[in-house]
Write a protein that holds these residues in place. Structure first.
Motif: not given
Length: 205
Positions: A1-6
Motif C-alpha cells: 500500500m502507498k503511504l497516505s498523506r496522514e
DNA sequence: ACCGCGATGCCCT
DNA sequence: GGGCATCGCGGTA
C-alpha cells in the motif's frame, strides 16, 4: 500500500524512524526502480540549526519544505549532487526527512547504468554496495534530480510503499556533514537499520 | 583501511 | 564572494 498523506503528517524525528523498511519507488520511462529505505535523517525546521529552514528561513530553494506533507524536496549541492527529502509534519511548518541509504530491490540494471555506465553483470561487489549507500548516490541511481522537486509522493511516479514485515533493530546516531550546526550536531536524529550493508557509514562510537 | 583534498555550480549575502 | 545535509580519487599503511 502507498503511504497516505496522514502517514507523513508528523514530526520528522518520528517519520524518519517510521520510514525505515519502507519501499521507495520511482517509475521512469515505464521502468520501475525500487529500494528499501535503510537510513534517514530528520531535519526539524525552524528550531534546528542544521536545517535549511532554520529560523523560518524561506527562499525559493527551500520552498518545497513548506509544502504539504508527502512532498519531495530535492536540492542541488556541491556543484554536482542531489539530495532527496520527504516533507513532514504540516503545510507551512518546514520539516523534512533526508533519505541517506537504500537497499536495491527492482531495477538494479537501470541503477548500474546510471551510476557506473556499465551492465549490472560487470560490476564488482563493492560497486553493488556503492549503487545506493549514500544520499546523492541513490539520487543518481534512481534518476532523482531537480525535476522531482515538489513532486507529490501521493502520486504515481515517485512514491513510498509499506514494506514487508521484516524485523530489524534501529540505531540512532548523530547526523552526517553538519559541522556548522553547533549544538544541533549532537542531536541523535539519524536513524538506520542495524547491520544493513547499504547504510552510508557506521560511526564508530 | 583510512585520510585528505579537489571538483563544481547554485544560492543567498 | 563564501559556503555547502557529498563523492571518489590518489596517497600512505
Amino acid at each position: 500500500m502507498k503511504l497516505s498523506r496522514e502517514f507523513y503528517s508528523k514530526d520528522s524525528t518520528v517519520l524518519a524512524k517510521e520510514l525505515l523498511g519502507k519501499i521507495l519507488v520511482h517509475e521512469v520511462d515505464g521502468v520501475k526502480i525500487s529500494g528499501k529505505i535503510v537510513e534517514t535523517e530528520a531535519y526539524m525546521g525552524a528550531i534546528d540549526k542544521a536545517a535549511h529552514t532554520y529560523n523560518w528561513k524561506r527562499t525559493p530553494r527551500v520552498e518545497a519544505m513548506y509544502g504539504v506533507p508527502g512532498t519531495a524536496y530535492v536540492y542541488f549541492i556541491y556543484g554536482m549532487y542531489f539530495c532527496f527529502n520527504v516533507v513532514a509534519k504540516e503545510e507551512g511548518i518546514p520539516q523534512a526527512v533526508l533519505i541517506r541509504g537504500l537497499e536495491p530491490i527492482e531495477g538494479m540494471e537501470f541503477m548500474a547504468e546510471k551510476r557506473f555506465k556499465k551492465p549490472l553483470g560487470e560490476l564488482k561487489k563493492s560497486q553493488i554496495i556503492n549503487l545506493t549507500n549514500g544520499p546523492s548516490k541513490l539520487c543518481n541511481a534512481f534518476d532523482i534530480n531537480k525535476s522531482q522537486n515538489k513532486e507529490d509522493l501521493c502520486g504515481d511516479k515517485l512514491y513510498i510503499l509499506d514494506g514487508g514485515n521484516d524485523k530489524f533493530e534501529v540505531v540512532a546516531s548523530e547526523r552526517v556533514g553538519i559541522d556548522y550546526a553547533e549544538e544541533a550536531r549532537e542531536y541523535l536524529w539519524r536513524f538506520y537499520i542495524e547491520g544493513n550493508p547499504f547504510v552510508s557509514e557506521v560511526k564508530k562510537k
